[in-house]
Every structure is written in structure tokens, then in C-alpha cells.
Design an enzyme around this catalytic site. Structure first.
Site, PDB file in Angstrom:
ATOM      1  CD  GLN A 115       2.284  -3.871   2.148  1.00 13.86           C
ATOM      2  OE1 GLN A 115       2.798  -2.810   2.688  1.00 13.86           O
ATOM      3  NE2 GLN A 115       1.569  -3.906   1.074  1.00 13.86           N
ATOM      4  CB  SER A 150       5.604  -0.116   8.089  1.00  8.16           C
ATOM      5  OG  SER A 150       5.604   1.060   7.035  1.00  8.16           O
ATOM      6  CD  GLU A 233      -0.212  -0.435   1.596  1.00  9.31           C
ATOM      7  OE1 GLU A 233       0.000  -1.128   0.591  1.00  9.31           O
ATOM      8  OE2 GLU A 233       0.600  -0.098   2.382  1.00  9.31           O
ATOM      9  CD  GLU A 357       3.672  11.337  -8.195  1.00 13.42           C
ATOM     10  OE1 GLU A 357       3.759  10.652  -7.322  1.00 13.42           O
ATOM     11  OE2 GLU A 357       3.906  12.616  -7.700  1.00 13.42           O
TER      12      GLU A 357
END
Ligand SMILES: Cc1cc2nc3c(=O)[nH]c(=O)nc-3n(C[C@H](O)[C@H](O)[C@H](O)COP(=O)(O)OP(=O)(O)OC[C@H]3O[C@@H](n4cnc5c(N)ncnc54)[C@H](O)[C@@H]3O)c2cc1C
Length: 390
Positions: A115, A150, A233, A357
């Protein structure tokens, strides 16, 4: 269609014979080989349509397979972006040609995906991304830099979001593309994380040419495509089937305890086991709903947040046990390096796929209906924003 009981029996027998007993994640070829055999045996893409390489079965078939598989450390990580994110995005937004071209190799492990969203100046606020794709000769030319990608160091394909019209506000004028990671002009530079391993990468684009059919969805409408992928995701992370045998699981930590085990340690392990069970049940329920075609929306953030907090709590317990009882709980089975790697990796779960957050903001706004965060830059042309920043 195969009955649930017969499918369960077949899954149990097949896994007992073929599933790895130890983690083979580091051996990519062994992982690909396992994924190909899993697919051939009928246990990959369980609810995906048969015309795209799936098994065309039901959410219940998926549930029983998950149930059987959680006893084994299956090598799922290299294929997670393809199966959990790229595949679902292509099913939602791809052309028929793209689905036929890409989906089956994802399920067989023949093509691994990455991604390409985050940039040095665009993480939580990914719409600030500056990588440019310019129309050229019917196709596109890409220049820019991505980061934290990744598995880009071994991926065959990537899903890229790039800016195609900087005259528009920052949330528009973006386009999503499929990228061949072996294309001329792509430079993948691995980054070593604090476990000492390579997981993610910087990816540089220098005049990389993309064909016209690389666009996923519509040109300049990449923001909604990006939101679709981010939603998949969060659901993929939140519904991941966790093996019961990882070093930071309650069972894994319990196995390291040398006798006698003090009552406060028993209580802490018990609390962790309960939390694991609650997160596993939430994950299983959402996986089942998703497999049945339900729209999980912002509830994916709840599952993602719960799983990252579990990872954090497990790591905190492991650290306090290490301090009180000896680093790898020396009297127990003592595979210290494995434990330290798992502890050092644990903060990643509160960052990857959107930080804790950010998940809380999503839950606040879209689940609880609280007022939205102010966004002063929402409708300003992107060009003006970048000039102002400089
Ligand atoms: C293990 C791992 C794997 C990853 N894999 C990929 C990948 O494959 N592809 C990819 O594109 N990216 C990947 N990422 C990047 C990841 O998506 C970003 O790191 C993440 O979105 C946060 O962006 P940032 O690092 O730029 O931090 P920032 O966005 O700069 O955030 C810094 C801090 O500010 C807080 N913050 C930011 N905005 C808000 C807000 N609005 N309200 C409250 N707090 C806020 C954040 O929570 C954080 O604590 C990966 C990251 C990790 C750790």
C-alpha cells in the site's frame, strides 16, 4: 454447496496434515507455497466469487475455517494487504479486466501487494500527499516519495494514491493506481525498525510510467477510493485471526512462568485471557458480518482499536513480568529474543492502519455522532496550501 460439517472436517484434517507448527513468516517462498496449497485445497478466498478465484462459499464456511485455523501459526502476514485490502478494493471499484487479472494471483500468493499511501508529510492526514501523477501519452508519469510501505521490498504490486490535479482542494484531484513494483524508475529502500527487522520501506518514483488501465475507479476521484481502502484496512486488522500460540498471548506468557506462579500474576494473565476472548469474539462477529456482505463502516475502527489496545496491554504485562520475574521469565521456557521482538513490535499496532487517536476521532464522529474536527483547509486549492506551508 459443501455442507458446513463436511467443510469443517475437511479443514481440520487438511490443517492437521499441512499447517506449519512453527512461525514460517520469515521464509517467503515457504509462505507462498503454503498459500498456493491453501487455495488449491479450497481454503483461501472462502467467500470471494468463484469467477475471481474464490470458493463462492458462505460466511458460515469462513467462520468454521477461522475457528479451526486459529490453532496454527499460518503465514498470513505477507498476503494480508492483498487479501484484506487490495482484493476488496478491486472488487468494489476495479474494472472486470482488473478483477480477472489480479484477484486469483492474490489468493494463490503468487502476487504480493503493498500500500503506497503515506509520505513524509502525509500520514494521518494522508490527503496532504504530494506524489504527482501527470497524464502523458494516454498513460501517466509518476514522481514523488512514499514511506512506511509494508512489504514493498518483496511485493509484486502496489496500490498508489497520487495527486493528479493540484488545482483542486486537497481531498479531490487524487487518483488511485495499480503499480507494477518492478517498473523502471521505482526505487525501494528498506527501513529497519526497532525490532531490528525490515518490515517497511521508502519507495521513490522517478518518472515511472503507468498505462491508462492502471487507474482504479475514476481519475481525480482517488480520495473516496483511498477511504474505501482504509476502511477495508481497519476491518482487516480488527478481524485478523490471531493464533493462540504467539509469545504475547495469555497462553504464550503463561507457558513461560516457572512455578510457583504468584496469585497477582495469575490474576493478570486471567484478565488478559478474558480481554483476548472479547477481542476474538468481536473480530469473529465482524468477520462473519463482512463475509455476509454487511457494511461495517466506522465499526471497523472499534475492532481495530480494541485489537491494538490488546496488543499494548499484553506487551505492558510482559514487560512488568520481565521486570519482576527475570527478563524472559527465565525459569520458564525462556525464548527471550522472540519475546523481546514481540514487545518491541507492539507499539506498531497503535500506529499502522491509522493511529489510536485517529480511530478515536472516527468513533467519536461516526459512531457516537459527536461534532466533527474543524478542517480549515478542506476547500482550499492544494497548490495554495503547499505554497503557504513553504
Ligand atoms: C508497522 C507500520 C506499517 C505501516 N504500513 C504502511 C503501509 O503499508 N502503507 C502506508 O501507506 N503507510 C503505512 N504505515 C504508515 C501509517 O499509516 C502512518 O504511520 C500513520 O497513518 C500515522 O502517520 P504518521 O506516522 O505520519 O504520524 P502523524 O500523522 O504525523 O501523527 C503523529 C501523532 O499525531 C497524532 N494525530 C495526528 N492527527 C491527529 C488528529 N487529527 N487528532 C488527534 N491526534 C492526531 C497521531 O495519532 C500521532 O500520535 C505503517 C505504519 C506502521 C507503524
Amino acid at each position: 454447496m459443501e455442507s458446513i460439517d463436511s467443510y469443517r472436517d475437511r479443514a481440520r484434517t487438511w490443517l492437521a496434515e499441512h499447517a506449519p507448527r512453527a512461525d514460517i513468516e520469515a521464509d517467503l517462498e515457504a509462505g507462498r507455497d503454503f498459500q498456493a496449497r491453501l487455495h488449491a485445497a479450497g481454503f483461501a478466498g472462502i467467500t470471494w466469487p468463484a469467477e475471481y478465484g474464490g470458493q463462492g462459499l458462505t460466511a458460515e464456511h469462513e467462520r468454521v475455517f477461522r475457528d479451526e485455523a486459529k490453532r496454527y501459526p499460518l503465514p498470513a502476514v505477507p498476503f494480508a494487504i492483498g487479501i484484506g485490502m487490495a482484493g476488496p478494493v478491486l472488487m468494489d471499484l476495479g474494472t472486470e479486466d482488473q478483477r480477472r487479472r489480479y484477484l486469483t494471483p492474490i489468493l494463490r500468493g503468487a502476487e504480493i501487494w503493498c500500500q503506497l499511501f503515506s509520505e513524509p508529510g502525509a500520514g494521518s492526514d494522508v490527503a496532504s500527499l504530494q506524489t504527482r501523477a501527470v497524464r502523458d501519452d494516454g498513460g501517466w508519469v509518476v514522481n514523488g516519495q512514499k514511506v512506511w510501505a509494508s512489504r514493498a521490498h518483496f511485493a509484486e504490486r502496489g496500490i498508489l494514491v497520487a495527486r493528479t490535479d493540484p488545482e483542486r482542494p486537497k481531498h479531490s484531484g487524487l487518483t488511485m493506481f495499480v503499480v507494477d513494483m518492478r517498473a523502471v524508475g521505482i526505487d525501494v529502500r528498506p527501513l529497519r525498525d526497532m525490532t531490528g527487522n525490515v518490515h517497511f520501506n521508502e519507495v521513490y518514483f522517478d518518472d515511472v510510467r503507468l498505462p491508462p488501465d492502471a487507474v482504479i475507479g475514476r481519475a481525480d476521484e482517488g480520495w473516496s477510493a483511498a477511504l474505501t481502502m482504509l476502511k477495508h484496512e481497519r476491518v482487516a486488522i480488527g478481524t485478523r485471526n490471531r493464533s493462540e500460540a504467539t509469545p504475547l498471548s495469555a497462553r504464550g506468557l503463561a507457558r513461560r512462568q516457572g512455578a510457583p506462579v504468584p496469585s497477582e500474576v495469575r490474576a493478570a494473565l486471567g484478565r488478559l485471557a478474558v480481554e483476548e476472548r472479547a477481542v476474538a469474539l468481536l473480530a469473529a462477529r465482524m468477520a462473519e458480518e463482512r463475509a455476509a456482505g454487511a457494511e461495517l463502516g466506522a465499526r471497523g475502527s472499534v475492532a481495530k482499536l480494541a485489537s491494538s489496545q490488546l496488543a499494548r496491554n499484553a506487551a505492558d504485562l510482559a514487560v512488568s513480568l520481565a521486570a519482576d520475574r527475570g527478563i524472559g521469565f527465565e525459569a520458564g521456557d525462556g525464548r527471550t529474543a522472540e519475546l523481546i521482538t514481540a514487545i518491541n513490535w507492539s507499539p506498531a499496532s497503535g500506529i499502522a492502519g491509522g493511529t489510536t487517536e485517529v480511530q478515536r476521532n472516527i468513533i467519536a464522529e461516526r459512531v457516537l455522532g459527536l461534532p466533527k474536527e474543524p478542517q480549515a483547509d478542506r476547500d482550499v486549492p492544494f497548490n495554495r496550501l503547499t505554497v503557504a506551508k513553504r
